[in-house]
Design an enzyme around this catalytic site. Structure first.
Site, PDB file in Angstrom:
ATOM      1  N   ASP A 132       0.589  -1.185  -0.015  1.00  0.00           N
ATOM      2  CA  ASP A 132       0.105   0.003  -0.035  1.00  0.00           C
ATOM      3  C   ASP A 132       1.092   1.343  -0.032  1.00  0.00           C
ATOM      4  O   ASP A 132       0.417   2.281  -0.628  1.00  0.00           O
ATOM      5  CB  ASP A 132      -1.009   0.037   1.179  1.00  0.00           C
ATOM      6  CG  ASP A 132      -0.171  -0.475   2.679  1.00  0.00           C
ATOM      7  OD1 ASP A 132       0.910  -0.477   2.509  1.00  0.00           O
ATOM      8  OD2 ASP A 132      -0.927  -0.582   3.598  1.00  0.00           O
ATOM      9  N   TYR A 133       1.863   1.139   0.575  1.00  0.00           N
ATOM     10  CA  TYR A 133       2.747   2.466   0.770  1.00  0.00           C
ATOM     11  C   TYR A 133       3.475   2.760  -0.842  1.00  0.00           C
ATOM     12  O   TYR A 133       3.425   3.779  -1.163  1.00  0.00           O
ATOM     13  CB  TYR A 133       3.827   2.302   1.940  1.00  0.00           C
ATOM     14  CG  TYR A 133       4.983   3.010   1.827  1.00  0.00           C
ATOM     15  CD1 TYR A 133       5.050   4.224   2.424  1.00  0.00           C
ATOM     16  CD2 TYR A 133       6.294   3.020   1.105  1.00  0.00           C
ATOM     17  CE1 TYR A 133       6.106   5.271   2.440  1.00  0.00           C
ATOM     18  CE2 TYR A 133       7.303   3.916   0.862  1.00  0.00           C
ATOM     19  CZ  TYR A 133       7.295   5.039   1.629  1.00  0.00           C
ATOM     20  OH  TYR A 133       8.073   5.851   1.556  1.00  0.00           O
TER      21      TYR A 133
END
Length: 512
Positions: free
Chosen positions: A303-304
């Site tokens: 997600d980062y």
């Protein structure tokens, strides 16, 4: 000799005073974080966005990676069939063959035959592009680049120095991550691995990655799309929890509605990448530019890196007005603590500032505030620490009420007990994360974390062999067509085949 001693004492006193004033500055910084989080939460949460931002409503492909049954799974998935949105499809991904899970999904599909939905069992990957086939334009880590995305020119900008500090420790992410070898990729992230076939079949320009444990209100998708204005590439929901019974549920709600909400909202307000992938609406073209979801398969914190890539292409990141409603049926305090330890280990490998997190907790900062103010101003240390804790407690309660958007499901006394447990357990969590091994357990597997959350599997995730697809006719259709797909046709890709006798309804099947 006495002169030398006095001079050295004065120097030490000056150094100590300087250090104390720096701690006072950090104390003021924490207070600012509190206020900014509350103000931004008041502005953002449970606020209906303008419905005139978009000229037309784009379709959304909702990808639901599923890993097993949960007591609340049926009710959670049912909410996605009842979304008040004109055009969307549901793409369910089941990593391994599970009769009960497949039956559950099939019951929902038969209950809502008008909702476009597909199920993918196992993984059947299409060929991966060679590294040489990736457009050289995408190698933009070291040079500014003007690109055209969606018909609009977006200029990439170098990250400011203070943001680079927060990103320090994570390796630079480049297109495809240079991991494309021999027409395949060594995918370590099981969530990415599970979602690949659905992503490749997604037909709409927006994709919503939504975890299995989430419940979604009927207007949430519409509100998220309304946040996707012309300059926004990703809209994410801040993690929160539904109202559930039990003390463990109270602890989770207190954590996600206080410390986590405060940091999450403030960091996003000042424009730093702070995105959790449990519910993210993304422009598909942003991911396609770097080779699709495969490019993020070597990281646990995918997600980062997805958010990092979207921002690097010039798009804005926005927080949705409705927090994500986690509604797992299986929860406990120990499970929550294990999850927090894993998250802390991930943050340690994304930014060195994670090692300073214990200093920003309520009780540690209260002790420091008492000692410093006593030294500088001769204030009573106990009184200062007690006032600090009381004000912190009140602000956290206010933050939780703002995030909840209404009355809490527990009393103020239960909030106080859950809040104290959260505050004291945080030091145990930091201790275990800082002193423990780099091994994390996630989705039933063990991984050794490297820099930038690169993952080395301790138990391998084998790439499934090619397998035929199975089309299963749903109850809303009388004939099965292998030449086209419809709302009533279920393609299943992967090494496992559905059994027509596994569900209570009669279904005809045909290999293609």
């Amino acid at each position: 000799m006495f002169g030398i001693g006095n001079n050295s004492g004065d120097v030490f006193h000056v150094i100590l005073q300087t250090f104390c004033y720096l701690l006072i500055g950090g104390w003021a910084f924490l207070a600012t974080f509190h206020l900014l989080g509350i103000i931004y939460g008041l502005y953002k949460f449970h606020r209906k966005p303008s419905h005139s931002n978009l000229k037309e409503i784009p379709g959304v492909s909702i990808i639901k990676p599923l890993t097993g049954l949960d007591t609340n799974l049926y009710e959670n998935l049912k909410t996605f069939f009842n979304l008040q949105y004109p055009r969307y499809e549901l793409l369910f991904c089941v990593q391994e063959h599970d009769n009960e899970l497949i039956d559950l999904i099939e019951r929902l599909r038969e209950e809502y035959p008008d909702v476009d939905s597909q199920l993918f069992v196992g993984t059947q990957l299409s060929p991966v592009r060679q590294e040489s086939e990736i457009d050289e334009e995408q190698e933009y880590d070291d040079i500014p680049l003007v690109t055209t995305i969606g018909g609009e020119k977006l200029r990439r900008k170098q990250l400011s120095l203070w943001k680079q500090l927060l990103y320090f420790g994570s390796q630079k992410f480049s297109s495809g991550d240079k991991l494309l070898k021999n027409d395949t990729m060594d995918i370590k992230n099981p969530k990415i691995y599970n979602m690949l076939p659905a992503y490749e079949k997604a037909q709409y320009p927006y994709i919503l990655i939504s975890d299995s444990g989430l419940l979604m209100h009927e207007h949430t998708l519409y509100d998220m799309v309304m946040c996707m204005t012309d300059n926004v590439g990703l809209v994410h929901q801040m993690p929160f929890t539904c109202d559930r019974k039990g003390f463990a549920a109270s602890v989770e709600k207190v954590y996600f509605g206080t410390q986590h909400a405060r940091m999450y909202m403030t960091i996003n307000l000042i424009g730093i990448n702070c995105v959790t992938g449990m519910s993210c609406l993304i422009r598909k073209e942003c991911i396609d530019r770097v080779g699709g979801l495969r490019a993020f398969g070597h990281y646990i914190a995918e997600d980062y890196y997805i958010a990092y890539e979207v921002a690097k292409q010039g798009w804005k990141l926005r927080v949705a007005s409705t927090p994500a409603q986690q509604n797992s049926g299986e929860y406990s305090v120990s499970t929550w603590i294990d999850r927090m330890i894993r998250w802390c280990k991930l943050r340690m490998r994304l930014s060195p500032l994670a090692y300073l997190e214990p200093l920003q907790e309520c009780f540690s900062s209260a002790i420091l505030a008492g000692i410093v103010t006593n030294y500088l101003f001769e204030w009573n240390a106990l009184v200062v620490a007690a006032c600090h804790i009381l004000i912190w407690f009140i602000l956290d309660y206010l933050m939780l009420r703002i995030t909840q958007g209404g009355a809490l499901p527990f009393s103020k006394f239960e909030f106080a007990i859950a809040w104290l447990l959260r505050e004291f357990s945080s030091f145990y969590i930091y201790f275990k994360a800082f002193t423990g091994s780099s091994i994390v357990k996630w989705r039933g597997k063990e991984y050794r974390l490297g820099s930038g959350t690169r993952a080395e599997e301790l138990s391998s995730l084998p790439l499934p062999p090619p397998a035929p697809s199975l089309l299963v006719e749903s109850s809303s259709s009388t004939t099965l067509s292998s030449s086209s797909s419809s709302n009533s046709t279920l393609p299943v890709a992967g090494p496992h085949l559905l059994s027509s006798s596994s569900s209570s309804t009669k279904q005809s099947s045909q290999l293609v």
